[in-house]
Design an enzyme around this catalytic site. Structure first.
Site, PDB file in Angstrom:
ATOM      1  N   ARG A   1       0.859  -1.181   0.000  1.00 25.50           N
ATOM      2  CA  ARG A   1       0.000   0.000   0.000  1.00 25.50           C
ATOM      3  C   ARG A   1       0.897   1.234   0.000  1.00 25.50           C
ATOM      4  O   ARG A   1       1.937   1.258   0.694  1.00 25.50           O
ATOM      5  CB  ARG A   1      -0.904   0.045   1.241  1.00 25.50           C
ATOM      6  CG  ARG A   1      -2.072  -0.938   1.244  1.00 25.50           C
ATOM      7  CD  ARG A   1      -3.132  -0.596   0.182  1.00 25.50           C
ATOM      8  NE  ARG A   1      -4.270  -1.489   0.234  1.00 25.50           N
ATOM      9  CZ  ARG A   1      -4.396  -2.614  -0.479  1.00 25.50           C
ATOM     10  NH1 ARG A   1      -3.443  -2.991  -1.314  1.00 25.50           N
ATOM     11  NH2 ARG A   1      -5.493  -3.348  -0.371  1.00 25.50           N
TER      12      ARG A   1
ATOM     13  N   GLU B   1      -4.528   7.126  -4.839  1.00 25.39           N
ATOM     14  CA  GLU B   1      -4.765   6.430  -6.107  1.00 25.39           C
ATOM     15  C   GLU B   1      -6.130   6.821  -6.651  1.00 25.39           C
ATOM     16  O   GLU B   1      -7.066   6.995  -5.862  1.00 25.39           O
ATOM     17  CB  GLU B   1      -4.692   4.917  -5.900  1.00 25.39           C
ATOM     18  CG  GLU B   1      -3.302   4.462  -5.487  1.00 25.39           C
ATOM     19  CD  GLU B   1      -3.188   2.946  -5.295  1.00 25.39           C
ATOM     20  OE1 GLU B   1      -4.165   2.223  -5.559  1.00 25.39           O
ATOM     21  OE2 GLU B   1      -2.117   2.504  -4.876  1.00 25.39           O
TER      22      GLU B   1
ATOM     23  N   HIS C   1      -1.298  -0.202  -9.700  1.00 25.78           N
ATOM     24  CA  HIS C   1      -1.864  -1.155  -8.724  1.00 25.78           C
ATOM     25  C   HIS C   1      -2.381  -2.428  -9.427  1.00 25.78           C
ATOM     26  O   HIS C   1      -3.576  -2.727  -9.362  1.00 25.78           O
ATOM     27  CB  HIS C   1      -2.981  -0.482  -7.913  1.00 25.78           C
ATOM     28  CG  HIS C   1      -3.203  -1.145  -6.577  1.00 25.78           C
ATOM     29  ND1 HIS C   1      -3.584  -0.472  -5.440  1.00 25.78           N
ATOM     30  CD2 HIS C   1      -3.124  -2.445  -6.195  1.00 25.78           C
ATOM     31  CE1 HIS C   1      -3.713  -1.306  -4.431  1.00 25.78           C
ATOM     32  NE2 HIS C   1      -3.445  -2.522  -4.862  1.00 25.78           N
TER      33      HIS C   1
HETATM   34  C1  DGY Z   1      -5.320  -6.449  -2.429  1.00 28.44           C
HETATM   35  O1  DGY Z   1      -5.982  -7.470  -2.648  1.00 28.44           O
HETATM   36  O2  DGY Z   1      -5.242  -5.939  -1.319  1.00 28.44           O
HETATM   37  C2  DGY Z   1      -4.566  -5.859  -3.588  1.00 28.44           C
HETATM   38  O3  DGY Z   1      -4.005  -4.649  -3.325  1.00 28.44           O
HETATM   39  C3  DGY Z   1      -5.399  -5.835  -4.843  1.00 28.44           C
HETATM   40  O4  DGY Z   1      -5.396  -7.146  -5.277  1.00 28.44           O
END
Ligand code: DGY
Length: 325
Positions: A238, A267, A286
């Site tokens: 993240r 984002e 992402h």
């Molecule tokens: C998640 O699943 O947390 C990812 O960032 C997206 O697949």
């Protein structure tokens, strides 16, 4: 009466059919635009179940509008977009989609590491822009991956899957985690390290920890300052775990060599973002889990959790361990 559910983004036809056979389903019918907040606020009022994505902030104020909500099924393994405490306080179940995206996300993390280390994007642009005049000894030279030291910050499922890829490249792997995992050290051939010494010793640092209040800006100016000048930072977890301003400075000041980022503090990231303009940064929108098979499995798992929640059975991926009412 069928349970009422709201889906915050267009899902594949077969999945929609399945939900509709059991539920009174309403869905935001756009694939590329998030549901507007005011629409979600309205829809949540009558919903028994909500299937949402990481793009929706499911906070206390939105949960306050929900009169009957039993379950929030997130189509992601990370769930920092949901106020878990508020859901628990209200007796609302929260689920995520662990497991199904592990290998795909580890693949992308390693691909990003390789692309950054060997300057793949920059090299491809160089050729396409007609800059390639001749072969020369130090042209577009990068960092070696084979035999290098990889530091993993946060050894969860995806971190472990990354180790397997790294071992294929004969990498020496260090990890830092809140709790030490001696069994994994033995099984995977990895070494526990403090965060400070991992940063100082690694050629590649991969950020793989969940995003929480405690991990906000875990990698900031001080931590970047400990890294080698030849080191590469990779973040596929993240954006908020890394202080982007500090990272920008570290890259500009050549405190570290490069970065590969699949995630950002805000984002979608805007094209004017300073990090996007740097040649030694590879940026992606992402896409860690973005294979057709994996995204389909994530949607199916989120739906399974949703249906279990609205039909009063305990969802397999329950995060907040509530008694089902
Ligand atoms: C998640 O699943 O947390 C990812 O960032 C997206 O697949």
């Amino acid at each position: 009466m069928k349970p009422r559910v709201y889906i915050t983004r267009k899902l594949p036809e077969a999945i929609v059919k399945k939900i509709s056979s059991i539920c009174d389903m309403r869905m935001w019918n756009e694939a590329e635009t998030p549901v507007p907040r005011e629409v979600l606020e309205k829809e949540i009022q009558e919903a028994d179940g909500l299937l949402c994505l990481l793009t929706e902030a499911i906070d206390d104020s939105i949960m306050n509008k929900a009169k009957h909500l039993k379950i929030i099924a997130n189509m992601a393994v990370g769930y920092n977009n949901i106020d878990l405490d508020s859901a628990t306080k209200r007796g609302i179940m929260v689920t995520n989609t662990p497991g199904v995206l592990t290998e795909t996300t580890a693949d992308l993390t390693f691909a990003l590491l390789m692309a950054t280390a060997r300057r793949l994007v920059e090299s491809s642009d160089y050729l396409r822009n007609g800059e390639w005049q001749t072969w020369s000894p130090m042209q577009l030279t990068g960092q070696d991956i084979y035999g290098a030291t990889l530091g993993i910050v946060g050894l969860g499922r995806i971190g472990e899957a990354l180790v397997k890829r790294a071992k294929g490249f004969d990498m020496n792997v260090l990890y830092y985690n809140r709790s030490r995992k001696p069994e994994k050290e033995k099984d995977l051939g990895i070494e526990f390290s403090s965060l400070e010494s991992l940063l100082a010793s690694s050629d590649f640092v991969c950020v793989m920890t969940p995003y929480t209040k405690e991990t906000h800006h875990l990698i900031g100016a001080e931590q970047l300052g400990l890294m080698k000048e030849s080191a590469v930072l990779i973040n596929t977890a993240r954006g908020g775990i890394v202080d982007e301003e500090a990272l920008y400075r570290a890259l500009i000041d050549k405190q570290i060599w490069g970065a590969g980022l699949d995630v950002f503090e805000q984002e979608p990231v805007c094209v004017d973002h300073p990090l996007i303009k740097l040649p030694n940064v590879v940026t992606l929108p992402h896409i860690g889990s973005a294979s057709i098979a994996t995204r389909t499995k994530m949607a199916e798992l989120a739906v399974m959790n949703l249906l279990q929640g609205v039909t009063n059975s305990t969802p397999e991926n329950l995060l907040n361990k509530l008694e089902v009412k």
